[in-house]
Design a protein around this motif. Structure first.
Motif, short mmCIF file in Angstrom:
data_model
loop_
_atom_site.label_atom_id
_atom_site.label_comp_id
_atom_site.label_asym_id
_atom_site.label_seq_id
_atom_site.Cartn_x
_atom_site.Cartn_y
_atom_site.Cartn_z
N ARG A 67 0.81 -1.27 0.24
CA ARG A 67 0.20 0.19 -0.11
C ARG A 67 0.74 1.21 -0.31
O ARG A 67 2.03 1.39 0.40
N LEU A 68 0.50 2.57 -0.66
CA LEU A 68 0.83 3.84 -1.23
C LEU A 68 0.28 4.71 -0.87
O LEU A 68 -0.99 4.85 -1.07
N THR A 69 0.86 5.40 0.27
CA THR A 69 -0.06 6.51 0.58
C THR A 69 1.02 8.15 0.15
O THR A 69 1.74 8.49 1.03
N THR A 70 0.32 8.68 -0.88
CA THR A 70 1.43 9.79 -1.26
C THR A 70 0.62 10.96 -0.48
O THR A 70 -0.94 11.29 -0.12
N VAL A 71 1.53 12.05 0.23
CA VAL A 71 1.10 13.11 -0.30
C VAL A 71 1.53 14.52 -1.03
O VAL A 71 2.76 14.54 -1.19
N SER A 72 0.72 15.39 -1.83
CA SER A 72 1.25 16.34 -3.13
C SER A 72 0.99 17.44 -2.88
O SER A 72 0.00 17.87 -2.86
N THR A 75 -2.20 17.63 -0.74
CA THR A 75 -3.48 17.01 -1.42
C THR A 75 -2.72 14.62 -1.42
O THR A 75 -1.78 15.09 -2.23
N ARG A 76 -3.82 14.52 -1.08
CA ARG A 76 -3.88 13.21 -0.17
C ARG A 76 -4.30 11.51 -1.06
O ARG A 76 -4.84 12.28 -1.92
N GLY A 77 -3.18 10.75 -1.37
CA GLY A 77 -3.83 9.77 -2.64
C GLY A 77 -2.95 8.45 -2.34
O GLY A 77 -2.06 8.67 -1.40
N THR A 78 -3.67 7.87 -2.76
CA THR A 78 -3.38 6.59 -2.49
C THR A 78 -3.06 5.52 -3.75
O THR A 78 -3.37 5.69 -4.75
N GLY A 79 -2.53 4.40 -3.65
CA GLY A 79 -1.56 3.41 -4.67
C GLY A 79 -1.00 2.23 -4.03
O GLY A 79 -1.27 2.08 -3.74
N PHE A 80 -0.55 1.72 -4.67
CA PHE A 80 0.48 1.34 -4.12
C PHE A 80 1.85 0.84 -4.86
O PHE A 80 1.70 1.22 -5.71
N TRP A 81 2.56 -0.38 -4.12
CA TRP A 81 4.24 -0.26 -4.63
C TRP A 81 4.38 -1.57 -4.61
O TRP A 81 4.07 -2.41 -4.29
N ARG A 82 5.55 -1.53 -5.63
CA ARG A 82 6.04 -3.13 -5.99
C ARG A 82 7.47 -3.39 -6.27
O ARG A 82 7.21 -1.89 -6.16
N VAL A 83 8.04 -4.10 -5.84
CA VAL A 83 9.99 -3.80 -6.78
C VAL A 83 9.72 -4.84 -7.83
O VAL A 83 9.05 -6.51 -7.37
N ARG A 84 10.24 -4.25 -9.09
CA ARG A 84 10.24 -5.20 -9.88
C ARG A 84 11.71 -5.03 -10.59
O ARG A 84 11.81 -3.82 -11.11
N ASN A 85 12.27 -5.79 -10.95
CA ASN A 85 13.75 -5.87 -11.55
C ASN A 85 14.52 -5.10 -11.08
O ASN A 85 15.32 -4.40 -11.24
#
Length: 130
Positions: A67-72, A75-85
Protein backbone atom coordinates in the motif's frame (compact mmCIF):
# COMPACT_ATOMS: atom_id res chain seq x y z
CA UNK A 1 60.40 43.54 7.09
CA UNK A 2 59.74 45.47 10.28
CA UNK A 3 59.18 43.81 13.63
CA UNK A 4 55.46 44.74 13.54
CA UNK A 5 55.05 43.18 10.08
CA UNK A 6 56.73 39.97 11.20
CA UNK A 7 54.48 39.75 14.29
CA UNK A 8 51.39 40.38 12.12
CA UNK A 9 52.44 37.62 9.71
CA UNK A 10 53.08 35.17 12.54
CA UNK A 11 49.68 35.99 14.07
CA UNK A 12 47.94 35.43 10.75
CA UNK A 13 49.37 31.93 10.27
CA UNK A 14 47.36 30.26 13.08
CA UNK A 15 44.21 32.01 11.88
CA UNK A 16 44.79 30.83 8.29
CA UNK A 17 45.48 27.29 9.49
CA UNK A 18 42.31 27.27 11.59
CA UNK A 19 40.21 28.53 8.65
CA UNK A 20 41.76 25.99 6.28
CA UNK A 21 41.14 23.15 8.74
CA UNK A 22 37.51 24.26 9.15
CA UNK A 23 36.97 24.29 5.39
CA UNK A 24 38.45 20.80 5.06
CA UNK A 25 36.14 19.49 7.80
CA UNK A 26 33.09 21.11 6.20
CA UNK A 27 33.98 19.55 2.86
CA UNK A 28 34.34 16.07 4.32
CA UNK A 29 31.03 16.32 6.22
CA UNK A 30 29.27 17.61 3.12
CA UNK A 31 30.66 14.82 0.93
CA UNK A 32 29.29 12.01 3.14
CA UNK A 33 29.07 8.52 1.74
CA UNK A 34 28.53 8.09 -2.00
CA UNK A 35 25.17 7.13 -3.48
CA UNK A 36 24.82 3.46 -4.37
CA UNK A 37 22.13 1.70 -6.34
CA UNK A 38 19.92 -0.64 -4.31
CA UNK A 39 18.91 -4.13 -5.40
CA UNK A 40 15.30 -5.29 -5.26
CA UNK A 41 15.75 -6.93 -1.85
CA UNK A 42 17.46 -3.82 -0.49
CA UNK A 43 14.67 -1.59 -1.83
CA UNK A 44 12.03 -3.69 -0.06
CA UNK A 45 13.99 -3.81 3.20
CA UNK A 46 14.74 -0.06 3.15
CA UNK A 47 11.32 1.31 2.19
CA UNK A 48 8.83 -0.98 3.96
CA UNK A 49 7.10 0.96 6.73
CA UNK A 50 9.02 4.16 5.93
CA UNK A 51 8.30 7.54 4.41
CA UNK A 52 10.29 9.18 1.63
CA UNK A 53 9.86 12.96 1.54
CA UNK A 54 11.46 16.16 0.33
CA UNK A 55 10.20 17.63 3.65
CA UNK A 56 8.21 20.36 1.87
CA UNK A 57 6.23 19.37 -1.23
CA UNK A 58 5.65 15.62 -1.26
CA UNK A 59 5.85 12.37 0.69
CA UNK A 60 5.46 8.68 -0.16
CA UNK A 61 4.54 6.33 2.69
CA UNK A 62 5.39 2.71 1.87
CA UNK A 63 2.90 0.63 3.84
CA UNK A 64 2.47 -3.08 4.31
CA UNK A 65 1.15 -5.32 1.55
CA UNK A 66 2.31 -2.82 -1.07
CA UNK A 67 0.00 0.00 0.00
CA UNK A 68 1.20 3.47 -0.94
CA UNK A 69 0.00 6.73 0.57
CA UNK A 70 1.07 9.94 -1.14
CA UNK A 71 0.90 13.56 -0.11
CA UNK A 72 1.60 16.14 -2.79
CA UNK A 73 1.20 19.84 -1.98
CA UNK A 74 -1.29 18.94 0.76
CA UNK A 75 -3.38 16.58 -1.39
CA UNK A 76 -3.57 12.95 -0.23
CA UNK A 77 -3.63 10.00 -2.58
CA UNK A 78 -3.40 6.22 -2.44
CA UNK A 79 -1.95 3.56 -4.65
CA UNK A 80 0.37 0.58 -4.60
CA UNK A 81 4.11 0.00 -4.66
CA UNK A 82 6.15 -3.05 -5.61
CA UNK A 83 9.66 -3.99 -6.62
CA UNK A 84 10.25 -5.43 -10.08
CA UNK A 85 13.58 -6.02 -11.83
CA UNK A 86 15.50 -4.13 -9.11
CA UNK A 87 13.28 -1.08 -9.56
CA UNK A 88 10.62 0.55 -7.39
CA UNK A 89 7.31 0.72 -9.25
CA UNK A 90 4.53 3.03 -8.08
CA UNK A 91 0.89 2.81 -9.21
CA UNK A 92 -1.67 5.49 -8.46
CA UNK A 93 -1.96 9.20 -8.09
CA UNK A 94 -1.82 11.74 -10.89
CA UNK A 95 1.39 10.26 -12.35
CA UNK A 96 -0.06 6.77 -12.94
CA UNK A 97 2.38 3.85 -13.28
CA UNK A 98 6.10 4.62 -13.09
CA UNK A 99 9.28 2.75 -12.13
CA UNK A 100 12.54 4.05 -10.68
CA UNK A 101 16.02 2.96 -9.83
CA UNK A 102 16.59 3.59 -6.11
CA UNK A 103 19.90 5.13 -5.04
CA UNK A 104 20.80 5.66 -1.40
CA UNK A 105 23.37 7.49 0.72
CA UNK A 106 22.55 7.11 4.40
CA UNK A 107 19.04 8.52 4.90
CA UNK A 108 19.15 10.39 1.57
CA UNK A 109 17.41 8.62 -1.31
CA UNK A 110 17.08 9.41 -5.00
CA UNK A 111 14.43 7.88 -7.27
CA UNK A 112 15.96 7.95 -10.74
CA UNK A 113 14.46 7.20 -14.14
CA UNK A 114 15.74 7.67 -17.62
CA UNK A 115 15.10 11.05 -19.17
CA UNK A 116 14.12 12.85 -15.96
CA UNK A 117 15.55 14.55 -12.95
CA UNK A 118 15.68 12.40 -9.81
CA UNK A 119 13.19 12.77 -6.97
CA UNK A 120 15.44 13.54 -4.01
CA UNK A 121 14.34 13.02 -0.43
CA UNK A 122 15.08 11.61 2.98
CA UNK A 123 13.88 8.32 4.39
CA UNK A 124 12.26 8.56 7.82
CA UNK A 125 9.57 7.21 10.11
CA UNK A 126 6.14 8.24 8.72
CA UNK A 127 5.02 11.61 10.04
CA UNK A 128 1.49 12.55 11.09
CA UNK A 129 -0.07 15.02 8.64
CA UNK A 130 -3.38 16.85 8.57
Amino acid sequence: MTGAAIRATRGATPVCLALSFGLVLMGSVEAGEPFRRLTGAQITASLSGKELTDEVHWAYVFGKAGRLTTVSLGTRGTGFWRVRNDELCLDGGPDGHRCFQVWSSGQRVELRREGGLPDEGILQTPQARR
